[in-house]
Write an enzyme that holds these catalytic residues in place. Structure first.
Site, PDB file in Angstrom:
ATOM      1  N   ASP A 123     -47.110  45.575  17.723  1.00 46.21           N
ATOM      2  CA  ASP A 123     -47.455  44.461  19.222  1.00 46.21           C
ATOM      3  C   ASP A 123     -47.958  45.560  20.134  1.00 46.21           C
ATOM      4  OD1 ASP A 123     -48.405  42.330  20.459  1.00 46.21           O
ATOM      5  OD2 ASP A 123     -46.013  41.538  20.215  1.00 46.21           O
TER       6      ASP A 123
ATOM      7  N   HIS B  98     -51.007  41.376  21.197  1.00 44.34           N
ATOM      8  CA  HIS B  98     -51.213  39.231  21.241  1.00 44.34           C
ATOM      9  C   HIS B  98     -52.126  39.255  22.965  1.00 44.34           C
ATOM     10  CE1 HIS B  98     -46.537  38.448  23.156  1.00 44.34           C
ATOM     11  NE2 HIS B  98     -47.552  37.908  23.495  1.00 44.34           N
TER      12      HIS B  98
ATOM     13  N   SER C  38     -45.421  37.987  28.662  1.00 44.54           N
ATOM     14  CA  SER C  38     -45.488  39.331  27.425  1.00 44.54           C
ATOM     15  C   SER C  38     -46.677  40.342  28.269  1.00 44.54           C
ATOM     16  CB  SER C  38     -46.444  38.493  26.257  1.00 44.54           C
ATOM     17  OG  SER C  38     -45.624  37.899  25.729  1.00 44.54           O
TER      18      SER C  38
END
Length: 233
Positions: free
Chosen positions: A85, A40, A179
């Site tokens: 992910d 992402h 992230s």
């Protein structure tokens, strides 16, 4: 990172700062030419900064790279909060080891619940406001049973290739801007920051991390040049 402190300048030579579009992520250098991050975090005009600590006072050995190639679990870039992910980035040219640049080894054994894990990144240090620090923050959290995350997030499937990590009473967590960065448990690179509760660091709302160990065959296959390598289902 919520509830942490400034990382030691020498403890994160593998940590990279990824800029894309208007956003930032973390990532992990796993050899001189490859960075592992979250799917992402993909975006246009990506820049990868290595050997970084303070954004304002740059290390002399910091380097900037752009992606030469990006690899996802499947070519359609299909990923969900709890599946796939993960993204491998091949740098446009290799980086040399230096004072503040060195890769982190892939894990040699699977993660074990109860481990103490280190999180790190330049993400927000406030759960409710976007307060981005000039230096990366580090914190220690615990690797929890997957069922703790299932209790917090009913949308999670019965099993998944993710790890659940945090502090049950809250107060320490990865957050926006972290992230793609590493979860390092008992000294081994076991997870990639993926997602979590909103706001971050709430009690009984741990973070969810992509399980690196489960994806080793894919990672090693891609790096070896086998672009047909597939992720585990």
């Amino acid at each position: 990172v919520i509830g942490g402190d400034e990382c030691n300048i020498n403890e994160h030579p593998f940590l990279v700062l990824v800029y894309y579009d208007e956003y930032q992520c973390g990532g992990t250098l796993i050899n001189e030419e490859w960075v592992l991050t979250a799917a992402h975090c993909d975006g246009e005009n990506m820049e990868i900064h290595l050997g970084m600590h303070s954004k304002k006072v740059p290390n002399k050995d910091r380097r900037r790279r752009v992606p030469k190639e990006k690899f996802f679990c499947d070519s359609s870039k299909n990923y969900t909060k709890w599946n796939k992910d993960i993204m491998l980035i091949r740098l446009n040219r290799p980086v040399r080891k230096s004072a503040h640049i060195a890769p982190l080894s892939l894990p040699s054994s699977p993660p074990s619940v109860g481990s103490v894990c280190r999180i790190m990144g330049w993400g927000t240090i406030s759960p409710t406001e976007e307060t981005y620090p000039d230096v990366p923050h580090c914190a220690n959290i615990n690797l929890l049973d997957y069922e703790v995350c299932r209790a917090a997030y009913p949308e999670l499937p019965a099993t998944s290739r993710t790890l659940c990590a945090g502090i049950l009473e809250g107060g320490k967590d990865s957050c926006g801007g972290d992230s793609g960065g590493p979860l390092i448990c008992n000294g081994q690179f076991q997870g990639i920051v993926s997602w979590g509760g909103d706001p971050c660091a709430q009690p009984h709302e741990p973070g969810s991390y992509t399980n690196v160990f489960d994806h080793l065959d894919w990672i090693k296959g891609i790096i070896a040049g086998n672009t047909d390598a597939t992720c585990p289902l």
